[in-house]
Design a protein around this motif. Structure first.
Motif, PDB file in Angstrom:
ATOM      1  N   ILE A  26      47.931  32.034  42.399  1.00 25.12           N
ATOM      2  CA  ILE A  26      47.410  30.821  43.260  1.00 25.12           C
ATOM      3  C   ILE A  26      48.557  30.253  43.491  1.00 25.12           C
ATOM      4  CG2 ILE A  26      46.634  28.554  42.718  1.00 25.12           C
ATOM      5  CD1 ILE A  26      44.668  29.206  40.462  1.00 25.12           C
ATOM      6  N   PHE A  27      48.501  29.644  45.199  1.00 28.44           N
ATOM      7  CA  PHE A  27      49.543  29.391  45.480  1.00 28.44           C
ATOM      8  C   PHE A  27      49.734  28.182  45.619  1.00 28.44           C
ATOM      9  CE2 PHE A  27      49.668  33.957  47.592  1.00 28.44           C
ATOM     10  CZ  PHE A  27      50.700  33.656  47.673  1.00 28.44           C
ATOM     11  N   GLU A  28      50.852  27.489  44.966  1.00 26.61           N
ATOM     12  CA  GLU A  28      50.264  25.727  44.967  1.00 26.61           C
ATOM     13  C   GLU A  28      51.646  25.656  45.849  1.00 26.61           C
ATOM     14  OE1 GLU A  28      51.045  23.293  41.037  1.00 26.61           O
ATOM     15  OE2 GLU A  28      48.829  23.872  41.029  1.00 26.61           O
ATOM     16  N   PHE A  29      51.241  25.125  46.768  1.00 26.26           N
ATOM     17  CA  PHE A  29      52.880  24.592  48.202  1.00 26.26           C
ATOM     18  C   PHE A  29      51.634  23.575  49.330  1.00 26.26           C
ATOM     19  CE2 PHE A  29      54.219  29.499  47.959  1.00 26.26           C
ATOM     20  CZ  PHE A  29      54.637  29.424  47.033  1.00 26.26           C
ATOM     21  N   PRO A  30      51.886  22.783  49.407  1.00 29.16           N
ATOM     22  CA  PRO A  30      51.841  21.852  50.687  1.00 29.16           C
ATOM     23  C   PRO A  30      51.418  22.669  51.343  1.00 29.16           C
ATOM     24  CG  PRO A  30      54.148  21.364  49.714  1.00 29.16           C
ATOM     25  CD  PRO A  30      54.166  22.741  48.423  1.00 29.16           C
ATOM     26  N   GLY A  31      50.152  22.199  52.328  1.00 29.36           N
ATOM     27  CA  GLY A  31      50.150  23.377  52.960  1.00 29.36           C
ATOM     28  C   GLY A  31      49.568  24.607  53.121  1.00 29.36           C
ATOM     29  N   ALA A  32      49.130  25.173  51.931  1.00 24.26           N
ATOM     30  CA  ALA A  32      48.482  26.226  51.328  1.00 24.26           C
ATOM     31  C   ALA A  32      47.488  26.012  51.705  1.00 24.26           C
ATOM     32  CB  ALA A  32      48.741  26.501  50.365  1.00 24.26           C
ATOM     33  N   GLU A  33      46.662  27.308  52.318  1.00 21.02           N
ATOM     34  CA  GLU A  33      45.004  26.867  52.334  1.00 21.02           C
ATOM     35  C   GLU A  33      44.539  28.396  52.064  1.00 21.02           C
ATOM     36  OE1 GLU A  33      43.578  24.626  56.002  1.00 21.02           O
ATOM     37  OE2 GLU A  33      45.065  26.844  56.459  1.00 21.02           O
ATOM     38  N   GLN A  54      36.595  29.448  41.091  1.00 22.15           N
ATOM     39  CA  GLN A  54      36.447  30.085  42.387  1.00 22.15           C
ATOM     40  C   GLN A  54      37.055  31.972  41.578  1.00 22.15           C
ATOM     41  OE1 GLN A  54      34.605  30.610  45.370  1.00 22.15           O
ATOM     42  NE2 GLN A  54      34.350  27.988  44.249  1.00 22.15           N
ATOM     43  N   ASN A  55      37.060  32.946  41.820  1.00 21.11           N
ATOM     44  CA  ASN A  55      37.391  34.036  41.301  1.00 21.11           C
ATOM     45  C   ASN A  55      38.585  34.586  41.987  1.00 21.11           C
ATOM     46  OD1 ASN A  55      38.635  36.601  40.330  1.00 21.11           O
ATOM     47  ND2 ASN A  55      36.605  37.592  40.878  1.00 21.11           N
ATOM     48  N   PRO A  56      39.873  33.756  41.459  1.00 19.73           N
ATOM     49  CA  PRO A  56      41.255  33.898  41.924  1.00 19.73           C
ATOM     50  C   PRO A  56      41.219  35.367  41.999  1.00 19.73           C
ATOM     51  CG  PRO A  56      41.799  34.113  39.646  1.00 19.73           C
ATOM     52  CD  PRO A  56      39.650  33.421  39.572  1.00 19.73           C
ATOM     53  N   MET A  57      40.990  36.810  41.311  1.00 17.87           N
ATOM     54  CA  MET A  57      41.216  37.813  42.194  1.00 17.87           C
ATOM     55  C   MET A  57      41.246  38.108  43.631  1.00 17.87           C
ATOM     56  SD  MET A  57      42.950  38.059  39.234  1.00 17.87           S
ATOM     57  CE  MET A  57      43.634  40.112  38.291  1.00 17.87           C
ATOM     58  N   ASP A  58      40.458  37.637  44.057  1.00 15.80           N
ATOM     59  CA  ASP A  58      39.017  37.801  45.564  1.00 15.80           C
ATOM     60  C   ASP A  58      40.141  36.693  46.214  1.00 15.80           C
ATOM     61  OD1 ASP A  58      38.153  39.451  44.634  1.00 15.80           O
ATOM     62  OD2 ASP A  58      36.385  38.404  44.057  1.00 15.80           O
ATOM     63  N   LEU A  59      40.616  36.176  45.862  1.00 17.81           N
ATOM     64  CA  LEU A  59      40.947  35.123  47.473  1.00 17.81           C
ATOM     65  C   LEU A  59      42.530  34.920  47.721  1.00 17.81           C
ATOM     66  CD1 LEU A  59      41.066  31.095  44.824  1.00 17.81           C
ATOM     67  CD2 LEU A  59      38.841  32.409  46.572  1.00 17.81           C
ATOM     68  N   GLU A  60      41.748  34.791  49.609  1.00 16.38           N
ATOM     69  CA  GLU A  60      43.319  34.700  50.114  1.00 16.38           C
ATOM     70  C   GLU A  60      43.634  33.398  50.309  1.00 16.38           C
ATOM     71  OE1 GLU A  60      41.452  36.783  53.978  1.00 16.38           O
ATOM     72  OE2 GLU A  60      39.971  37.810  53.164  1.00 16.38           O
ATOM     73  N   TRP A  61      45.430  33.495  50.931  1.00 17.24           N
ATOM     74  CA  TRP A  61      46.067  32.497  50.800  1.00 17.24           C
ATOM     75  C   TRP A  61      46.864  32.438  52.126  1.00 17.24           C
ATOM     76  CZ3 TRP A  61      45.786  28.406  47.363  1.00 17.24           C
ATOM     77  CH2 TRP A  61      45.365  28.168  46.017  1.00 17.24           C
TER      78      TRP A  61
END
Length: 93
Positions: A26-33, A54-61
């Motif tokens: 999980i990218f916990e950055f300002p501006g991350a989507e 959500q299932n974090p294994m499937d997320l696109e950032w």
């Protein structure tokens, strides 16, 4: 963990945040989507519960330059955040 973090971004630009071989990030950055059900959702306090459900294994950032500008980031200012790893067995933080 990922080592492929962009070193710069312009307003109006979006840059993919890649996970490399380990997908539980999980990218916990300002501006991350994050892409959820075909919609890009910004990573901020009001959306955190939705994102973490959500299932974090499937997320696109991605990193969104327009969001950074909205948060008052400008050229040359460093972005600070955290990369959180998710337990791949239990699918949770």
């Amino acid at each position: 963990m990922t080592t492929n973090i962009p070193s710069s971004i312009s307003s109006g630009e979006t840059v993919t945040l890649t996970k490399e071989w380990y997908k539980g990030i999980i990218f916990e950055f300002p501006g991350a989507e994050v892409l959820i059900d075909g919609q890009w959702i910004s990573y901020e306090v009001k959306n955190k519960d939705l994102i973490l459900s959500q299932n974090p294994m499937d997320l696109e950032w991605r990193l969104n330059g327009n969001l950074l500008r909205k948060y008052d980031y400008s050229t040359g200012r460093k972005i600070q955040g955290r990369i959180l790893s998710v337990d791949d067995q239990w699918k949770g933080l």
